[in-house]
Design a protein around this motif. Structure first.
Motif, PDB file in Angstrom:
ATOM      1  N   ALA A 155       0.836  -1.193   0.000  1.00  0.00           N
ATOM      2  CA  ALA A 155       0.000   0.000   0.000  1.00  0.00           C
ATOM      3  C   ALA A 155       0.873   1.246   0.000  1.00  0.00           C
ATOM      4  CB  ALA A 155      -0.916   0.026   1.217  1.00  0.00           C
ATOM      5  N   VAL A 156       0.368   2.310  -0.610  1.00  0.00           N
ATOM      6  CA  VAL A 156       0.973   3.632  -0.480  1.00  0.00           C
ATOM      7  C   VAL A 156       0.247   4.308   0.671  1.00  0.00           C
ATOM      8  CG1 VAL A 156       1.354   5.874  -1.567  1.00  0.00           C
ATOM      9  CG2 VAL A 156       1.543   3.776  -2.926  1.00  0.00           C
ATOM     10  N   LEU A 157       0.989   4.828   1.628  1.00  0.00           N
ATOM     11  CA  LEU A 157       0.408   5.334   2.864  1.00  0.00           C
ATOM     12  C   LEU A 157       0.461   6.849   3.007  1.00  0.00           C
ATOM     13  CD1 LEU A 157       1.990   2.536   5.026  1.00  0.00           C
ATOM     14  CD2 LEU A 157      -0.454   2.803   4.603  1.00  0.00           C
ATOM     15  N   ILE A 158       1.472   7.458   2.426  1.00  0.00           N
ATOM     16  CA  ILE A 158       1.603   8.919   2.499  1.00  0.00           C
ATOM     17  C   ILE A 158       2.105   9.450   1.157  1.00  0.00           C
ATOM     18  CG2 ILE A 158       3.005  10.806   3.439  1.00  0.00           C
ATOM     19  CD1 ILE A 158       2.819   9.676   6.134  1.00  0.00           C
ATOM     20  N   GLN A 159       1.475  10.527   0.706  1.00  0.00           N
ATOM     21  CA  GLN A 159       1.971  11.289  -0.428  1.00  0.00           C
ATOM     22  C   GLN A 159       2.038  12.748   0.018  1.00  0.00           C
ATOM     23  OE1 GLN A 159       0.124  10.408  -4.349  1.00  0.00           O
ATOM     24  NE2 GLN A 159      -1.098   8.869  -3.254  1.00  0.00           N
ATOM     25  N   ALA A 160       3.192  13.367  -0.171  1.00  0.00           N
ATOM     26  CA  ALA A 160       3.368  14.748   0.269  1.00  0.00           C
ATOM     27  C   ALA A 160       4.454  15.427  -0.568  1.00  0.00           C
ATOM     28  CB  ALA A 160       3.750  14.798   1.752  1.00  0.00           C
ATOM     29  N   PHE A 193       6.858   9.882  -1.195  1.00  0.00           N
ATOM     30  CA  PHE A 193       5.825   8.914  -0.857  1.00  0.00           C
ATOM     31  C   PHE A 193       6.399   7.938   0.147  1.00  0.00           C
ATOM     32  CE2 PHE A 193       8.009   6.583  -4.249  1.00  0.00           C
ATOM     33  CZ  PHE A 193       8.043   5.286  -3.746  1.00  0.00           C
ATOM     34  N   ARG A 194       5.532   7.400   0.968  1.00  0.00           N
ATOM     35  CA  ARG A 194       5.924   6.389   1.937  1.00  0.00           C
ATOM     36  C   ARG A 194       4.936   5.247   1.824  1.00  0.00           C
ATOM     37  NH1 ARG A 194       6.992  11.293   5.933  1.00  0.00           N
ATOM     38  NH2 ARG A 194       9.088  11.781   5.189  1.00  0.00           N
ATOM     39  N   SER A 195       5.472   4.080   1.655  1.00  0.00           N
ATOM     40  CA  SER A 195       4.631   2.919   1.413  1.00  0.00           C
ATOM     41  C   SER A 195       5.083   1.754   2.283  1.00  0.00           C
ATOM     42  CB  SER A 195       4.702   2.523  -0.067  1.00  0.00           C
ATOM     43  OG  SER A 195       6.027   2.118  -0.410  1.00  0.00           O
ATOM     44  N   LEU A 196       4.326   0.681   2.212  1.00  0.00           N
ATOM     45  CA  LEU A 196       4.704  -0.550   2.889  1.00  0.00           C
ATOM     46  C   LEU A 196       4.932  -1.617   1.832  1.00  0.00           C
ATOM     47  CD1 LEU A 196       4.871  -1.637   5.916  1.00  0.00           C
ATOM     48  CD2 LEU A 196       2.790  -2.884   5.351  1.00  0.00           C
ATOM     49  N   VAL A 197       6.067  -2.305   1.910  1.00  0.00           N
ATOM     50  CA  VAL A 197       6.361  -3.362   0.957  1.00  0.00           C
ATOM     51  C   VAL A 197       6.745  -4.640   1.695  1.00  0.00           C
ATOM     52  CG1 VAL A 197       7.171  -1.713  -0.792  1.00  0.00           C
ATOM     53  CG2 VAL A 197       8.830  -2.792   0.744  1.00  0.00           C
ATOM     54  N   VAL A 198       6.568  -5.741   0.997  1.00  0.00           N
ATOM     55  CA  VAL A 198       7.054  -7.026   1.465  1.00  0.00           C
ATOM     56  C   VAL A 198       7.952  -7.589   0.375  1.00  0.00           C
ATOM     57  CG1 VAL A 198       5.101  -7.525   2.981  1.00  0.00           C
ATOM     58  CG2 VAL A 198       4.979  -8.181   0.562  1.00  0.00           C
ATOM     59  N   PHE A 238       1.090  17.152   7.046  1.00  0.00           N
ATOM     60  CA  PHE A 238       0.908  18.004   5.872  1.00  0.00           C
ATOM     61  C   PHE A 238       0.844  17.156   4.599  1.00  0.00           C
ATOM     62  CE2 PHE A 238       2.919  20.704   9.053  1.00  0.00           C
ATOM     63  CZ  PHE A 238       2.200  21.881   8.961  1.00  0.00           C
ATOM     64  N   ALA A 239       0.183  16.012   4.689  1.00  0.00           N
ATOM     65  CA  ALA A 239       0.109  15.074   3.578  1.00  0.00           C
ATOM     66  C   ALA A 239      -1.247  15.156   2.881  1.00  0.00           C
ATOM     67  CB  ALA A 239       0.350  13.649   4.074  1.00  0.00           C
ATOM     68  N   ASP A 240      -1.301  14.593   1.686  1.00  0.00           N
ATOM     69  CA  ASP A 240      -2.544  14.514   0.924  1.00  0.00           C
ATOM     70  C   ASP A 240      -3.547  13.659   1.692  1.00  0.00           C
ATOM     71  OD1 ASP A 240      -4.591  14.014  -0.904  1.00  0.00           O
ATOM     72  OD2 ASP A 240      -3.229  13.754  -2.597  1.00  0.00           O
ATOM     73  N   ALA A 241      -4.752  14.188   1.886  1.00  0.00           N
ATOM     74  CA  ALA A 241      -5.778  13.451   2.619  1.00  0.00           C
ATOM     75  C   ALA A 241      -6.177  12.171   1.897  1.00  0.00           C
ATOM     76  CB  ALA A 241      -7.006  14.335   2.832  1.00  0.00           C
ATOM     77  N   ASN A 242      -5.924  12.126   0.595  1.00  0.00           N
ATOM     78  CA  ASN A 242      -6.246  10.939  -0.212  1.00  0.00           C
ATOM     79  C   ASN A 242      -4.989  10.170  -0.578  1.00  0.00           C
ATOM     80  OD1 ASN A 242      -9.123  11.515  -0.367  1.00  0.00           O
ATOM     81  ND2 ASN A 242      -8.568  13.188  -1.743  1.00  0.00           N
ATOM     82  N   SER A 243      -4.069  10.087   0.348  1.00  0.00           N
ATOM     83  CA  SER A 243      -2.784   9.436   0.091  1.00  0.00           C
ATOM     84  C   SER A 243      -2.900   7.940  -0.176  1.00  0.00           C
ATOM     85  CB  SER A 243      -1.840   9.647   1.287  1.00  0.00           C
ATOM     86  OG  SER A 243      -1.398  10.970   1.378  1.00  0.00           O
ATOM     87  N   PHE A 244      -3.820   7.270   0.492  1.00  0.00           N
ATOM     88  CA  PHE A 244      -3.826   5.805   0.502  1.00  0.00           C
ATOM     89  C   PHE A 244      -4.141   5.195  -0.869  1.00  0.00           C
ATOM     90  CE2 PHE A 244      -5.710   1.600   1.131  1.00  0.00           C
ATOM     91  CZ  PHE A 244      -4.726   1.003   1.906  1.00  0.00           C
ATOM     92  N   ILE A 245      -3.317   4.225  -1.249  1.00  0.00           N
ATOM     93  CA  ILE A 245      -3.548   3.408  -2.448  1.00  0.00           C
ATOM     94  C   ILE A 245      -3.335   1.961  -2.038  1.00  0.00           C
ATOM     95  CG2 ILE A 245      -2.848   2.890  -4.814  1.00  0.00           C
ATOM     96  CD1 ILE A 245      -1.661   5.685  -4.999  1.00  0.00           C
ATOM     97  N   ASP A 246      -4.310   1.109  -2.289  1.00  0.00           N
ATOM     98  CA  ASP A 246      -4.170  -0.282  -1.856  1.00  0.00           C
ATOM     99  C   ASP A 246      -3.305  -1.085  -2.816  1.00  0.00           C
ATOM    100  OD1 ASP A 246      -5.711  -1.012  -4.060  1.00  0.00           O
ATOM    101  OD2 ASP A 246      -7.506  -1.450  -2.893  1.00  0.00           O
ATOM    102  N   GLN A 247      -3.168  -2.368  -2.545  1.00  0.00           N
ATOM    103  CA  GLN A 247      -2.247  -3.215  -3.308  1.00  0.00           C
ATOM    104  C   GLN A 247      -2.584  -3.302  -4.792  1.00  0.00           C
ATOM    105  OE1 GLN A 247      -3.179  -6.573  -4.459  1.00  0.00           O
ATOM    106  NE2 GLN A 247      -5.310  -6.213  -3.848  1.00  0.00           N
ATOM    107  N   SER A 248      -3.834  -3.058  -5.154  1.00  0.00           N
ATOM    108  CA  SER A 248      -4.212  -3.155  -6.565  1.00  0.00           C
ATOM    109  C   SER A 248      -3.612  -2.028  -7.403  1.00  0.00           C
ATOM    110  CB  SER A 248      -5.736  -3.151  -6.711  1.00  0.00           C
ATOM    111  OG  SER A 248      -6.286  -1.910  -6.300  1.00  0.00           O
TER     112      SER A 248
END
Length: 318
Positions: free
Chosen positions: A119-124, A249-254, A287-297
């Motif tokens: 997921a992408v968790l933060i965009q700023a 951007f800050r995301s989570l990866v495996v 101070f990030a985009d309120a719509n930052s989240f992007i799921d795995q798709s």
């Protein structure tokens, strides 16, 4: 059909091997706490995100998410830790634009195939900040001196080969030449402009929010195509003639090869975290985009596009 004892043992061994190769499957995932690797030191933006995810994510995931800081090599040391673990989703890492930037350089230590974005968790956006009492009152003041005294002005950055480096190199190619001063420790980087060790700082607003709120720092420029709502008087890079925007951007990866059902299960849990009031408040603080989240798709395509933009910036700078 008659099966001998040898056949039964052989079949059992094959099943064990298949299970080991495939890792822990969704019905049993996560089978234990998910280790959350932060490839940076404590106190920075990536660390803050990890601890917020660990706090809000445990009730959704059903297991603790202990945070482990492994700084070094612009994130490469922590990524090596992730890639040394099995591809089962039991180890994840905070993956940010600056680590991703290493893939745009020569001889990267991993590739896009080695990671699986959850997921992408933060965009700023990123900024150029100065101390509140800096002699530079506007971006034009700063740019003028940088052009007249090439390399004389010091800008604190995360390090060479990072998004900071790409952006400042691009500015240099347009005549705004500065001397980049890397600080691996976030805390040292933040205070560098307060102690006079640097003239300016390349950073995201959320990482230095306490200094902004305390009127110790102020922005001179935001990188992007439009001004940032929280700082309406600060010009954007496009309006001053620099068409470059490499957002943080800050995301989570495996690890790549993790079973898709495990990735989806973790992504779905993070989607619930992202929808929570606690996380929305965190994004505002950052101070990030309120719509930052992007799921795995969509996270994989987003991360791939960021790499294309980084390579384009390098090409323009050269």
């Amino acid at each position: 059909m008659h099966l001998s004892r040898r056949d039964v043992l052989a079949g059992g061994a094959a099943l064990v091997a298949m299970t080991a190769a495939g890792g822990v499957r969704a019905q049993d995932y996560p089978s234990r706490p998910i280790e959350l690797v932060v490839p940076w030191g404590p106190g920075g933006g990536a660390d803050q995100l990890a601890r917020k995810i660990a706090q809000l994510g445990e009730p959704e995931i059903g297991k603790p998410m202990p945070v482990v800081n492994i700084p070094g090599g612009t994130g490469a040391t922590g990524m090596a830790k992730l890639l040394a673990n099995p591809a089962d989703g039991q180890t994840a890492a905070i993956y940010i634009a600056d680590s991703h930037a290493l893939l745009a350089g020569k001889n990267p230590r991993w590739t896009m195939d080695d990671i699986a974005p959850v997921a992408v968790l933060i965009q700023a956006p990123s900024f150029i900040f100065v101390a509140q009492d800096s002699r530079f009152k506007t971006w034009d003041d700063f740019a003028k001196e940088a052009k007249e005294k090439a390399g004389a002005l010091k800008v604190a950055t995360l390090g060479f080969g990072s998004v900071d480096d790409f952006t400042l190199s691009f500015l240099g190619s347009k005549g705004v030449k500065v001397n980049q001063v890397p600080f691996s420790k976030p805390s040292e980087r933040y205070v560098s402009i307060l102690g006079g060790h640097a003239d300016a700082l390349y950073e995201q607003a959320g990482d230095v929010g306490s200094f902004l709120n305390g009127k110790q720092m102020r922005p001179l420029l935001v990188f992007g195509a439009k001004r940032f709502e929280a700082f309406p008087d600060t010009p954007c890079s496009k309006e001053v003639g620099f068409d470059i925007a490499l957002p943080q951007f800050r995301s989570l990866v495996v690890r790549g090869g993790t079973p898709p059902e495990n990735i989806k299960k973790l992504s779905d849990a993070l989607a619930k975290v992202a929808a929570s009031d606690g996380y929305k408040a965190f994004l505002k603080e950052q101070f990030a985009d309120a719509n930052s989240f992007i799921d795995q798709s969509g996270a994989g395509a987003f991360v791939a596009k960021q790499l294309e933009d980084m390579k384009s910036a390098i090409k323009q700078a050269s």
